[in-house]
Design a protein around this motif. Sequence first.
Motif, PDB file in Angstrom:
ATOM      1  N   MET A  44     -29.987 -49.919  32.534  1.00 41.49           N
ATOM      2  CA  MET A  44     -29.005 -50.536  31.962  1.00 41.49           C
ATOM      3  C   MET A  44     -28.231 -49.239  31.099  1.00 41.49           C
ATOM      4  N   CYS A  45     -29.111 -48.311  30.703  1.00 43.01           N
ATOM      5  CA  CYS A  45     -28.210 -46.964  30.237  1.00 43.01           C
ATOM      6  C   CYS A  45     -27.718 -46.361  31.304  1.00 43.01           C
ATOM      7  N   ARG A  46     -28.362 -46.281  32.404  1.00 42.71           N
ATOM      8  CA  ARG A  46     -27.216 -45.682  33.563  1.00 42.71           C
ATOM      9  C   ARG A  46     -26.135 -46.613  34.008  1.00 42.71           C
ATOM     10  N   PHE A  47     -26.496 -47.683  33.996  1.00 42.75           N
ATOM     11  CA  PHE A  47     -25.150 -48.735  34.290  1.00 42.75           C
ATOM     12  C   PHE A  47     -23.857 -48.628  33.566  1.00 42.75           C
ATOM     13  N   VAL A  48     -24.220 -48.841  32.235  1.00 45.38           N
ATOM     14  CA  VAL A  48     -23.083 -48.630  31.481  1.00 45.38           C
ATOM     15  C   VAL A  48     -22.078 -47.344  31.328  1.00 45.38           C
ATOM     16  N   ASN A  49     -23.024 -46.236  31.761  1.00 44.25           N
ATOM     17  CA  ASN A  49     -22.276 -45.014  31.940  1.00 44.25           C
ATOM     18  C   ASN A  49     -21.494 -44.926  33.104  1.00 44.25           C
ATOM     19  N   GLU A  50     -22.229 -45.413  34.370  1.00 49.71           N
ATOM     20  CA  GLU A  50     -21.688 -45.212  35.621  1.00 49.71           C
ATOM     21  C   GLU A  50     -20.916 -46.373  36.340  1.00 49.71           C
ATOM     22  N   ALA A  51     -20.855 -47.592  35.648  1.00 54.38           N
ATOM     23  CA  ALA A  51     -20.350 -48.711  36.481  1.00 54.38           C
ATOM     24  C   ALA A  51     -18.795 -48.453  36.395  1.00 54.38           C
ATOM     25  N   ARG A  52     -18.112 -48.478  37.555  1.00 52.51           N
ATOM     26  CA  ARG A  52     -16.542 -48.361  37.617  1.00 52.51           C
ATOM     27  C   ARG A  52     -16.092 -49.614  38.154  1.00 52.51           C
ATOM     28  N   ARG A  53     -14.501 -49.702  37.997  1.00 53.46           N
ATOM     29  CA  ARG A  53     -13.867 -50.568  38.951  1.00 53.46           C
ATOM     30  C   ARG A  53     -13.744 -50.198  40.337  1.00 53.46           C
ATOM     31  N   ARG A  81     -35.657 -66.095  31.402  1.00 47.44           N
ATOM     32  CA  ARG A  81     -36.174 -64.967  30.552  1.00 47.44           C
ATOM     33  C   ARG A  81     -35.561 -64.903  29.359  1.00 47.44           C
ATOM     34  N   PRO A  82     -35.668 -65.878  28.481  1.00 48.23           N
ATOM     35  CA  PRO A  82     -35.205 -65.802  27.164  1.00 48.23           C
ATOM     36  C   PRO A  82     -35.668 -65.046  26.171  1.00 48.23           C
ATOM     37  N   GLU A  83     -36.755 -64.277  26.536  1.00 44.73           N
ATOM     38  CA  GLU A  83     -37.416 -63.160  25.697  1.00 44.73           C
ATOM     39  C   GLU A  83     -36.680 -61.932  25.555  1.00 44.73           C
ATOM     40  N   ILE A  84     -35.830 -61.849  26.728  1.00 34.95           N
ATOM     41  CA  ILE A  84     -34.770 -60.583  26.666  1.00 34.95           C
ATOM     42  C   ILE A  84     -33.782 -60.585  25.901  1.00 34.95           C
ATOM     43  N   ASN A  85     -33.613 -59.968  24.891  1.00 30.24           N
ATOM     44  CA  ASN A  85     -32.403 -59.869  23.912  1.00 30.24           C
ATOM     45  C   ASN A  85     -32.023 -58.291  23.739  1.00 30.24           C
ATOM     46  N   PHE A  86     -31.034 -57.777  24.559  1.00 28.73           N
ATOM     47  CA  PHE A  86     -30.539 -56.418  24.131  1.00 28.73           C
ATOM     48  C   PHE A  86     -30.204 -56.145  23.124  1.00 28.73           C
ATOM     49  N   PHE A  94     -35.341 -51.703  23.758  1.00 27.67           N
ATOM     50  CA  PHE A  94     -33.821 -51.574  24.096  1.00 27.67           C
ATOM     51  C   PHE A  94     -33.025 -50.819  23.241  1.00 27.67           C
ATOM     52  N   ALA A  95     -33.877 -50.013  22.175  1.00 38.30           N
ATOM     53  CA  ALA A  95     -33.118 -49.287  21.269  1.00 38.30           C
ATOM     54  C   ALA A  95     -32.380 -48.203  21.877  1.00 38.30           C
ATOM     55  N   SER A  96     -32.940 -47.384  22.878  1.00 44.56           N
ATOM     56  CA  SER A  96     -32.223 -46.294  23.529  1.00 44.56           C
ATOM     57  C   SER A  96     -30.972 -46.945  24.305  1.00 44.56           C
ATOM     58  N   PHE A  97     -31.187 -48.225  24.972  1.00 41.16           N
ATOM     59  CA  PHE A  97     -29.829 -48.741  25.662  1.00 41.16           C
ATOM     60  C   PHE A  97     -28.879 -49.145  24.502  1.00 41.16           C
ATOM     61  N   ARG A  98     -29.193 -49.645  23.504  1.00 42.73           N
ATOM     62  CA  ARG A  98     -27.987 -50.041  22.320  1.00 42.73           C
ATOM     63  C   ARG A  98     -27.508 -48.824  21.914  1.00 42.73           C
ATOM     64  N   THR A 100     -26.998 -46.219  23.758  1.00 40.70           N
ATOM     65  CA  THR A 100     -26.127 -45.390  24.810  1.00 40.70           C
ATOM     66  C   THR A 100     -24.898 -46.388  24.967  1.00 40.70           C
ATOM     67  N   LEU A 101     -25.224 -47.641  24.936  1.00 38.65           N
ATOM     68  CA  LEU A 101     -23.979 -48.521  24.942  1.00 38.65           C
ATOM     69  C   LEU A 101     -22.993 -48.213  23.614  1.00 38.65           C
ATOM     70  N   ASP A 102     -23.492 -48.136  22.614  1.00 44.46           N
ATOM     71  CA  ASP A 102     -22.619 -47.881  21.405  1.00 44.46           C
ATOM     72  C   ASP A 102     -21.766 -46.626  21.616  1.00 44.46           C
ATOM     73  N   ALA A 103     -22.530 -45.499  22.150  1.00 47.64           N
ATOM     74  CA  ALA A 103     -21.860 -44.019  22.241  1.00 47.64           C
ATOM     75  C   ALA A 103     -20.758 -44.395  23.517  1.00 47.64           C
ATOM     76  N   VAL A 104     -21.018 -45.142  24.392  1.00 45.71           N
ATOM     77  CA  VAL A 104     -20.101 -45.117  25.760  1.00 45.71           C
ATOM     78  C   VAL A 104     -18.745 -45.746  25.125  1.00 45.71           C
ATOM     79  N   MET A 105     -19.063 -46.943  24.225  1.00 46.60           N
ATOM     80  CA  MET A 105     -17.973 -47.673  23.762  1.00 46.60           C
ATOM     81  C   MET A 105     -17.037 -46.832  22.679  1.00 46.60           C
ATOM     82  N   LYS A 106     -17.743 -46.064  21.793  1.00 45.29           N
ATOM     83  CA  LYS A 106     -16.958 -45.177  20.984  1.00 45.29           C
ATOM     84  C   LYS A 106     -16.126 -44.202  21.787  1.00 45.29           C
ATOM     85  N   GLU A 107     -16.780 -43.470  22.790  1.00 46.30           N
ATOM     86  CA  GLU A 107     -16.203 -42.693  23.749  1.00 46.30           C
ATOM     87  C   GLU A 107     -14.890 -43.135  24.301  1.00 46.30           C
TER      88      GLU A 107
END
Length: 300
Positions: A44-53, A81-86, A94-98, A100-107
Amino acid sequence: MFSMNVWRAWANSRNFKQETLLEKYKTVPVVLDATTKEELSFWMCRFVNEARRKDGSKYPPNTIYNIVTGIQRHLRDECKRPEINFFSLNEYIFASFRATLDAVMKERTAEGMGVVKHTENLTVDEETELWGKGVINKLTPKGLSYGGFFYNCKVFGLRGLSEHKQLQAEQFVMSKQEGRQHSGRVYCSSTLYNSCFEEQEVMQRSGHRSTAVRTYKRPSEEKLKEISNALQPPLPQTQSCDKEYTCPTPVKMRATSVNQTSFASTSQGVNGSNVLKIDLPPCIDTVIISKDGKDITLSI
């Protein structure tokens, strides 16, 4: 589902790249039913950085966030899988993913992506120009239609086509007195602000239910001039006595020169007599008055 389509397209593309073989996990899971939390957080860390239209451009911050929430909804509803909550702070995996997502959104926000540009306000001169060019007039059906749309925006603070469609004839009261969508609300709000109406009154007329109405404040030219004038340096003062200035003692002043000084004035006294008033600076301690050839010395 849009979110999972974006994930699958990215995962399939990533799996064809040589660099994927050098990662901690050698393949990106296209199906997430049995993916571990650790592996999911990693990709997911790679995904939010690399996903493109499809055109290769980046997704705006709000869009990438919605894609992530869509993937989580898929995991909960489709994968059971209700136990998964990003976004849960208790999910340390998922702390590192959160982060990463925050940094990508701010950037991407800093790059101007997804930033809403406020509609420019209409000025009084532009409104006058609409009448002068006949865009709004009372002689043609089109002119009347434009005028109705514009003044519904300005007077009632309407925005968007839907609010105009909801208007009914019963809502109007006829009397003997006689554009742009979003900018109508802006014009309504800024006109009331510049007329010194309270914020609560502006909100009531424009239909706002929160302090978001403050974003529609637009200073008029007169207000800007008042602000500019208020910031001007003070006017030069007339010379006065201070520690560096020594007044000659005594100072002799003749009545004939009264009108040439800035600290003397005449007025009508009791019984019609003429009175001369002199405002002396602090450094004066002796005054000599001369009249009809005679000098009178006064110590102050």
